[in-house]
Design an enzyme around this catalytic site. Structure first.
Site, PDB file in Angstrom:
ATOM      1  N   HIS A  61       0.811  -1.217   0.000  1.00 54.01           N
ATOM      2  CA  HIS A  61       0.000   0.000   0.000  1.00 54.01           C
ATOM      3  C   HIS A  61       0.847   1.270   0.000  1.00 54.01           C
ATOM      4  O   HIS A  61       0.354   2.340  -0.318  1.00 54.01           O
ATOM      5  CB  HIS A  61      -1.005  -0.002   1.168  1.00 54.01           C
ATOM      6  CG  HIS A  61      -0.437   0.308   2.510  1.00 54.01           C
ATOM      7  ND1 HIS A  61      -0.164  -0.667   3.454  1.00 54.01           N
ATOM      8  CD2 HIS A  61      -0.123   1.484   3.103  1.00 54.01           C
ATOM      9  CE1 HIS A  61       0.303  -0.088   4.552  1.00 54.01           C
ATOM     10  NE2 HIS A  61       0.328   1.215   4.366  1.00 54.01           N
ATOM     11  N   ASP A  92      -0.043  -7.512   1.303  1.00 51.30           N
ATOM     12  CA  ASP A  92       0.471  -6.156   1.506  1.00 51.30           C
ATOM     13  C   ASP A  92       1.999  -6.121   1.559  1.00 51.30           C
ATOM     14  O   ASP A  92       2.605  -5.511   2.436  1.00 51.30           O
ATOM     15  CB  ASP A  92      -0.111  -5.540   2.787  1.00 51.30           C
ATOM     16  CG  ASP A  92       0.016  -4.018   2.804  1.00 51.30           C
ATOM     17  OD1 ASP A  92       0.229  -3.424   1.729  1.00 51.30           O
ATOM     18  OD2 ASP A  92      -0.080  -3.424   3.891  1.00 51.30           O
ATOM     19  N   SER A 174       4.689   2.740   7.670  1.00 50.10           N
ATOM     20  CA  SER A 174       4.414   1.533   6.892  1.00 50.10           C
ATOM     21  C   SER A 174       5.647   1.056   6.128  1.00 50.10           C
ATOM     22  O   SER A 174       6.300   1.843   5.454  1.00 50.10           O
ATOM     23  CB  SER A 174       3.296   1.798   5.892  1.00 50.10           C
ATOM     24  OG  SER A 174       2.081   2.038   6.545  1.00 50.10           O
TER      25      SER A 174
END
Length: 326
Positions: A61, A92, A174
Site C-alpha cells: 500500500h 500487503d 508503513s
C-alpha cells in the site's frame, strides 16, 4: 565446506585488509520511500534494504498507484529512483529496486516464528512522512491477529497472522522494521497511511507482518514466480476508474477514463458497465481489478460492456498499457 576452508595465509591477510580499509556501508538499512500518485497526490512510507545493490522490502500500500518512486537514505544525501519488481495485494508486500544503488547497509532478518507475547520490540520508520527515521519502543501484545483495512476506493482487505505490538505507529511508518532486542527484523510494520486506514483496531496498537512471510514473498518475487497472490513485473493498465451504482452495487461501473489510455482509444466512457474482460465475466469492481492484475502490459483483450447511453451490449478489443501498481 572443507574446500572453502583451505586458503593461504596471504589470502586471509588480503581479505582482512580489504575489510578494514573498504568503504563503510551506506545508511542503516532502513530507508524513506516517497511516491507520486496517479491522482497527482503524494505518499510517504518506509522500506528495508535487503541487498547492498538496492533491493528494498516495503508494504504494497506504500507504492500502490505510484507513478514515480524515490528511495532516500536518511542522513546521507543519497536518493535513488526505484521500480517495482513485484507485489502481493492480499499480503500487503512489495519489493522495489533502487536504480544505481551500491554498498547500501542491509537489515538483519530474524525469525518471526519464535516471537512471544511480552517480548520487547522497537518499531522504526518515517513517522508522519517527515523524511527522518524515528523509533517507538514497546512489547508484543498479541500474535496471529487479523485486521481489516480500507482504501480510498471503498475497498477492504483482511490481513491475517499479524504481530500486534504496543509500539505506536504513525502514517509513514508503513514498511519499516519491527526489531527485536538484538536488532533483528521480526516484522514489517503496517501502519495507517493516507488512503489506507485500519478499521476496528484498538487504541494506538501497531501491527506488523511476520518477517518470515514477507521474506518468503520477496523471494518468490525475485525468482519471477507469479501466482494468484503474487504479481511480478509491470502492471497492466486499462485506463478506467471503477465504482458501483446504487441499483446494483456489484456491477463494475466506469467512473472515469484516463485520456489516451486503452479504454479511451476503444471508446469506453463514464457510466458504461464492464461485464467481461478477456472472456471472463466481471460482476464487481474487485473482479475487474483482479482480472487486469493477472494480465500483462501489451496483451490484447476483449472488453464486453453495457453502453451507458443506449443500454445495448457492446464488445471491443483493447491493447493493455503499462500503469502504476495496484
Amino acid at each position: 565446506m572443507l574446500v572453502g576452508a583451505i586458503v593461504v595465509l596471504a589470502g586471509i591477510g588480503a581479505s582482512l585488509a580489504w575489510a578494514q580499509t573498504g568503504p563503510a556501508p551506506i545508511g542503516t538499512g532502513v530507508v524513506v520511500i516517497e511516491t507520486s500518485l496517479a491522482g497527482e497526490g503524494q505518499a510517504e512510507g518506509t522500506g528495508m534494504v535487503l541487498t547492498s545493490s538496492g533491493r528494498v522490502l516495503t508494504n504494497n500500500h506504500v507504492i500502490r498507484g505510484a507513478t514515480t518512486i524515490k528511495i532516500v537514505v536518511p542522513g546521507t544525501g543519497r536518493s535513488y529512483t526505484a521500480n517495482v519488481l513485484g507485489y502481493s495485494v492480499s499480503n500487503d508486500v512489495a519489493v522495489l529496486r533502487a536504480r544505481g544503488a551500491s554498498n547500501l547497509k542491509t537489515v538483519s532478518l530474524g525469525n518471526s516464528s519464535t516471537v512471544r507475547v511480552g517480548q520487547a520490540v522497537k518499531a522504526t520508520g518515517n513517522a508522519g512522512g517527515r523524511g527522518t527515521l524515528t523509533s517507538s519502543t514497546g512489547r508484543i501484545t498479541g500474535v496471529a491477529r487479523t485486521i481489516t483495512v480500507s482504501d480510498e476506493d471503498g475497498g477492504g482487505q483482511r490481513l491475517t497472522g499479524l504481530i500486534e505490538t504496543s509500539s505506536e505507529l504513525e502514517p509513514g511508518d508503513s514498511g519499516g522494521p519491527l526489531f527485536d532486542a538484538a536488532r533483528r527484523v521480526i516484522g514489517m510494520n503496517t501502519a495507517a497511511t493516507v488512503g489506507y486506514a485500519f478499521r476496528g483496531t484498538r487504541g494506538a496498537d501497531g501491527y506488523a507482518i511476520p518477517i518470515n512471510r514477507a521474506a518468503a514473498i520477496a523471494k518468490q518475487i525475485v525468482a519471477g514466480k507469479t501466482s494468484p497472490a503474487v504479481h511480478v513485473g509491470d502492471t497492466a493498465f486499462l485506463g478506467v476508474s471503477v465504482g458501483s451504482d446504487d441499483t446494483r452495487s456489484s456491477r463494475a461501473v466506469i467512473a472515469g477514463v484516463v485520456r489516451g489510455s486503452a479504454a479511451d482509444t476503444a471508446g469506453l466512457a463514464a457510466g458504461d458497465v464492464i461485464t467481461s474482460l478477456g472472456g471472463h465475466a466481471i460482476s464487481s469492481p474487485a473482479e475487474l481489478r483482479s482480472a487486469i492484475l493477472r494480465a500483462k502490459p501489451g496483451a490484447r483483450m476483449s472488453v464486453t460492456y453495457v453502453d451507458a447511453t443506449t443500454g445495448a451490449g457492446e464488445s471491443v478489443t483493447v491493447t493493455l498499457g503499462s500503469g502504476p501498481p495496484q
